[in-house]
Design a protein around this motif. Structure first.
Motif, PDB file in Angstrom:
ATOM      1  N   ALA A  49       0.815  -1.001  -0.046  1.00  0.00           N
ATOM      2  CA  ALA A  49      -0.016   0.102   0.098  1.00  0.00           C
ATOM      3  C   ALA A  49       0.939   1.268   0.026  1.00  0.00           C
ATOM      4  N   ASN A  58      -3.307   3.612  -2.121  1.00  0.00           N
ATOM      5  CA  ASN A  58      -3.473   2.500  -3.344  1.00  0.00           C
ATOM      6  C   ASN A  58      -3.136   1.362  -2.547  1.00  0.00           C
ATOM      7  N   TYR A  59      -3.776   0.236  -3.132  1.00  0.00           N
ATOM      8  CA  TYR A  59      -3.432  -0.804  -2.378  1.00  0.00           C
ATOM      9  C   TYR A  59      -3.246  -2.170  -3.500  1.00  0.00           C
ATOM     10  N   ASP A  61      -3.892  -5.654  -5.009  1.00  0.00           N
ATOM     11  CA  ASP A  61      -5.144  -6.324  -5.149  1.00  0.00           C
ATOM     12  C   ASP A  61      -5.388  -7.268  -3.741  1.00  0.00           C
ATOM     13  N   LYS A  64      -6.802  -5.517  -0.840  1.00  0.00           N
ATOM     14  CA  LYS A  64      -7.684  -4.663  -0.535  1.00  0.00           C
ATOM     15  C   LYS A  64      -9.003  -5.035   0.211  1.00  0.00           C
ATOM     16  N   THR A  68      -5.578  -1.135   5.563  1.00  0.00           N
ATOM     17  CA  THR A  68      -6.080   0.501   5.553  1.00  0.00           C
ATOM     18  C   THR A  68      -4.812   1.154   5.753  1.00  0.00           C
TER      19      THR A  68
END
Length: 122
Positions: A49, A58-59, A61, A64, A68
């Protein structure tokens, strides 16, 4: 002259949670972005991330909906809240920062923390 200090790693059961933190210290003009990478044994280092100075996350996949990323600009600190952890999340997690050292020179330097071990196991 930037140092990144990570904390929060450890051993947790599947489905559990951990919160990683990384604080940047030193003399610099600004931090353009901070993020987390991880590397498992025998695997390539991968991006987990990132978050920009504008608080845009942005993370990968694979994380996700479970992880956080957030930051506290006053403390130059980035966090990674990891929920619903899986065994495949086991890795060394590295903090990364893209730093502009001088106000009058846009030359971004990349810095890394020493890493913190996250182990997810029953």
């Amino acid at each position: 002259q930037v140092q990144l200090v990570e904390s929060g790693g450890g051993l947790v059961q599947p489905g559990g949670s951990l919160r990683l933190s990384c604080e940047a210290s030193g003399r610099f003009f600004s931090i353009n972005a901070m993020g987390w990478y991880r590397q498992a044994p025998g695997k390539q280092r991968e991006l987990v991330a990132v978050i920009t100075s504008g608080d845009m996350p942005n993370y990968a996949d694979s994380v996700k909906g479970r992880f956080t990323i957030s930051r506290d600009s006053a403390k130059n600190t980035v966090y990674l809240q990891m929920n619903s952890l899986k065994p495949e999340d086991t890795a060394v997690y590295y903090c990364n920062a893209a730093v502009q050292l001088r106000f009058d020179t846009y030359n971004i330097n990349n810095y890394w923390g020493q890493g913190t071990q996250v182990t997810v196991s029953s």
